[in-house]
Write a protein that holds these residues in place. Sequence first.
Motif, PDB file in Angstrom:
ATOM      1  N   UNK A  64      36.162  58.769  41.584  1.00  0.00           N
ATOM      2  CA  UNK A  64      35.494  57.546  42.007  1.00  0.00           C
ATOM      3  C   UNK A  64      35.375  56.548  40.855  1.00  0.00           C
TER       4      UNK A  64
ATOM      5  N   UNK B  29      38.703  55.061  39.771  1.00  0.00           N
ATOM      6  CA  UNK B  29      39.207  53.968  40.587  1.00  0.00           C
ATOM      7  C   UNK B  29      38.366  52.714  40.410  1.00  0.00           C
ATOM      8  N   UNK B  30      37.061  52.919  40.295  1.00  0.00           N
ATOM      9  CA  UNK B  30      36.169  51.773  40.186  1.00  0.00           C
ATOM     10  C   UNK B  30      36.487  50.955  38.937  1.00  0.00           C
TER      11      UNK B  30
ATOM     12  N   UNK C 197      39.227  47.848  38.924  1.00  0.00           N
ATOM     13  CA  UNK C 197      39.060  46.476  39.395  1.00  0.00           C
ATOM     14  C   UNK C 197      38.615  45.511  38.309  1.00  0.00           C
TER      15      UNK C 197
ATOM     16  N   UNK D  32      41.419  44.745  36.162  1.00  0.00           N
ATOM     17  CA  UNK D  32      42.373  43.910  36.887  1.00  0.00           C
ATOM     18  C   UNK D  32      41.969  42.439  36.802  1.00  0.00           C
ATOM     19  N   UNK D  33      40.685  42.198  37.027  1.00  0.00           N
ATOM     20  CA  UNK D  33      40.222  40.813  36.966  1.00  0.00           C
ATOM     21  C   UNK D  33      40.263  40.292  35.534  1.00  0.00           C
TER      22      UNK D  33
ATOM     23  N   UNK E  74      43.789  39.480  34.950  1.00  0.00           N
ATOM     24  CA  UNK E  74      44.321  38.490  35.881  1.00  0.00           C
ATOM     25  C   UNK E  74      43.683  37.114  35.758  1.00  0.00           C
ATOM     26  N   UNK E  75      42.418  37.045  35.397  1.00  0.00           N
ATOM     27  CA  UNK E  75      41.776  35.729  35.351  1.00  0.00           C
ATOM     28  C   UNK E  75      41.830  35.128  33.949  1.00  0.00           C
TER      29      UNK E  75
ATOM     30  N   UNK F 194      49.156  37.414  35.897  1.00  0.00           N
ATOM     31  CA  UNK F 194      49.062  37.987  37.234  1.00  0.00           C
ATOM     32  C   UNK F 194      50.067  39.124  37.389  1.00  0.00           C
TER      33      UNK F 194
ATOM     34  N   UNK G 111      48.884  42.944  38.164  1.00  0.00           N
ATOM     35  CA  UNK G 111      49.344  43.689  39.342  1.00  0.00           C
ATOM     36  C   UNK G 111      50.093  44.944  38.911  1.00  0.00           C
TER      37      UNK G 111
ATOM     38  N   UNK H 275      47.618  47.607  37.895  1.00  0.00           N
ATOM     39  CA  UNK H 275      46.912  48.267  38.997  1.00  0.00           C
ATOM     40  C   UNK H 275      47.861  49.160  39.793  1.00  0.00           C
ATOM     41  N   UNK H 276      49.047  48.658  40.067  1.00  0.00           N
ATOM     42  CA  UNK H 276      49.955  49.456  40.896  1.00  0.00           C
ATOM     43  C   UNK H 276      50.362  50.749  40.189  1.00  0.00           C
TER      44      UNK H 276
ATOM     45  N   UNK I  81      47.326  53.042  40.248  1.00  0.00           N
ATOM     46  CA  UNK I  81      47.025  53.555  41.590  1.00  0.00           C
ATOM     47  C   UNK I  81      48.045  54.577  42.035  1.00  0.00           C
TER      48      UNK I  81
END
Lengths: 473, 581
Positions: B139, B142-143, B146, B149-150, B153-154, B161, B165, B168-169, B172
Amino acid sequence: MFPPREEFLRVLPILIFCGGGTLLMLLQPFLRSRTAFSLLALAGSLTAVVSVGCSAAHPGAAFYGLIGSDPASVFFEFLVGAVAFLVILGSASYLERESLAPAEFYALIFFAAAGMCVLASAREMLTAFIGLEMSSISSYILAGYRRESPKAAESALKYFLLGSFATAFFLYGIALLYGSTGTTVIAQMTPLAPGLLPKLGLALLLIGLSFKVAAAPFQLWTPDVYEGAPTPVTALFSAGPKAATFALLLRIFVEMPLAAGEWTRIFWILAVITMFAGNLGALLQTNVKRILAYSSIAHAGYILVAFAASNEIGVAAVLFYLLAYAAAKLGAFSVVAHLGGAGEKRIELDDFAGLAQRQPIAAAAFSLFLLSLLGIPVTAGFFGKFYIFKAALASHLIGLAVLLGVNSVIAAYYYLRLIIVMYMREPKEETAALPFPGAVTTVLALCALATVYFGLFPNHIIAFASNPRLFGH
Amino acid sequence: MPAGHLLSVLIFFPALGALALLILRGDDHVWIRRVALAVSLVEFALSLLLVPAVPVGSSAYHLEELRAWIASPPIHYHLGVDGISLFLVILTTFLTPISILASWKSIQHRVKEFFFMLLLLEVGVVGVFLSLDLFLFFLFWEVMLLPMYFLIGIWGHERRIYAAVKFVLYTMAGSILMLVAIVWLYTITGTFDLPTIQTMLQAGYVSLSPRAELLLFSAFFLAFAIKVPLFPLHTWLPDAHVEAPTAGSVILAGVLLKMGTYGMLRFCLPLFPAASRRAAPLVATLAIIGIIYGALVALVQPNLKKLVAYSSVSHLGFVVLGIFAFNNISLQGAVYQMLNHGISTGALFLLVGMLYDRRHTFEISDFGGLSTPMPRLAAFFLFVALSSLGLPMLNGFVGEYLILLGTSQASVKWAAWAALGVILSAGYLLWSYQRVFYGPVTHAKNKELPDLSAREQWILVTMAFVVLWMGIGSLDFTSRFAASCQNVLTQMERPQAQEAAAPKPAATVVDAVPAAASSTAPAAVVAPAIYHDTVIPGGVPANSAGTKSRNLSSAPTSSPARRNTPASPATPTSSERLGNR
């Protein structure tokens, strides 16, 4: 001989939905106010949801064993009722914006919901068929409710033609099963003589229901219908009929003696092609509604994995998954319905660019629903997927579990793309924020609450869904 | 458990802090930064409370918290800390305030979200290190994705970007297989609780078929190997690092990569020892390829940040090699190297980020002669580069040395190849240093660059202090995780192996260390001060009298705790077997 009183109590939600729908139709010429209809519809659907408690308190068969109340039907009636309630709550502002007549709209939702409840609680195939037709015919009309829009007309026509095919298959399946077993009561269907006929009948039944849940290779209608239908209706389609049809499918494969065994492989294949069809299709889309439509297909595939597992955990997983899925999809479509703006012109990916800056809360809620659909922990979708994994592995379907994993990763790409657009892209042109009306905000809040709550505490639902007498008599 | 809820507090305090940030006004940047810094500093202070809770020489889990969370399947909220996770948690809580300070000026855009994400990331990472329930572990695993990722990405650079991605891919893809494996393991054992599964497997209540064990191992290993990243799964790393903002790079390199190696140490080895042994030659080969390949690519990098990223691939190769050499010294080296890498590479990313803040480029060719305008930054850079390439007295040396020492006991060939990486790292770091800082100033812009500000200087002084401390006082650290490393090796023993090795009653004592430790004996003579000789004070000492230690009977006892004589002398065969692996 008139059936005793408790038999009516057992199907009270269905009666309320039917009665409410009729009442709305009758009041249509007399009431002019939109608000009055919305309030009436809300009150009606809320009563129906509450009345599920009544049918839960009176378990048992009704009307000569054609229909009945058991934990599974109670669960699905509650789910359908809640979906109808939330859709009605979210669509008042939509109807006003698109200047659509409210009375018929709500009435049709009531009839569709009644049909779904029948589908979920039927114990006999022809009753199930009536439920299927009630929900389908209302759905066809709802799909084309924006009469001026060519897309809506296309949507309705496509849905009607393909849906009619599907029901024909379904009916033919019932006929063959009746011919080979001599009964239409689900729990009593044992073949009179060995042979291909009952299997053929069941296969036709499965084809008919696969249409309804949008399982590949019978899923082709889904993106077009979902895109063309008014978005609140799309929300209803993706959450309601799917849940009800899966309920019937569960009942058939749990209760029908005929359906035991050997269907695992069929479900295996169905699940795999459905997952891939949905996820690969979604990769190429740029329209948010279509992305969500393809994702519905993929989710049907995930649920079919639990069917392939065909064990008790699988049954519980299906129930939990449908709940989690309904909350996420309803929420996601409600966001799209509102942000689409007048005439639903702004539902391309680019239109969502920079949403996080304009409307941070809407973007956060939409992301939450997407993450639940993707199955990230602390959302209900994660536990749904987890239980499906568990079911698959308990039946030693390791290959299928791995394929489910592969699909989750493919799906991550398009869900994340939506999140990227909202959070990491600048809008092409200046767009004004579209503040959410209170009713829609309430819908979003309720869906988000359910998504997070069941993502943290799935205990109650799972305990309920693991009841060995889920499909009781 | 009487220990209270320190671990829960540690995990969720940053989450509270993050929520507190949400209340602040979005344009009140000063207070957002202050609150974030304060939260992370308090978190760091709280994490230091763990140190006294994990006594030297204890391999057990401490401060355990166990509560039922989900009834069906039985999932528990089970936390605990041991010597290995202790320092990884502290590393995390240490690097978080550092990265907040590092982003003080460079993040001007969506400030509130940035610090929110950074604190949320801390929640995930600390949770990963403290979870003792497989499900809970997954858990948090995975948490944590995110916020990272941000962050990439931001607030990243041009190709952010794509990099986000990809990150994350990749992760995952690995983690979903791990989920399948976790659930499968549950269907076999009926529990998600790590210590319980461990006991069941070790006592032989449940046995995995070789095929099942290999599949499970592969699923877990793949998830961790992607995270580490092990060659050839490393391609996400350079992209993620180059595009991430400085704070993201620091946390990514400093802590996130360690989650992979931590996972191997915590799950792969103890749960699937036979499969680990079978896979060890392949894994070691990949690790060595990673060491050399990473170093060679770093050597030819024109981009300074990418160079540091590839050096991570090389350094993490060492860690994996150390883990899969399966002996106490190499494991201690691996854990040490994890911490080192977090500090040294973290500091390198900070320095590169400071250069970027000034010049907005990572290209080495745009720099040159920078030591003239920025003598202090140049000095710190040199210091950190030297620590990263393994200069004695600085932290990098200890880790690499222990790994090479331990690995050479498993296979001299592996150690010899890996040693190449040490040489190459000197090559790429010093050469790049020369091109960036020495020579004439080639670009007019570079003449005017300001030297370190007070804030930057304090960040770097702190890092340099830790580098030096870990280089000199290595025993302060190793003494706390040596027993846990030994415990990993103990957990790798299975009934049949134990019967062959030590049929004496002492083998059943939980904290007792069977014959495996005898392989540590020779090294004790060579470098007694660097690593901690595995012992439990007052308990059963590690150094049982095997054949090897008999050869070295003249060696002085290098640790006071060795005064207890072993309860169960190992048979020569077992120590031979373990020593020669």
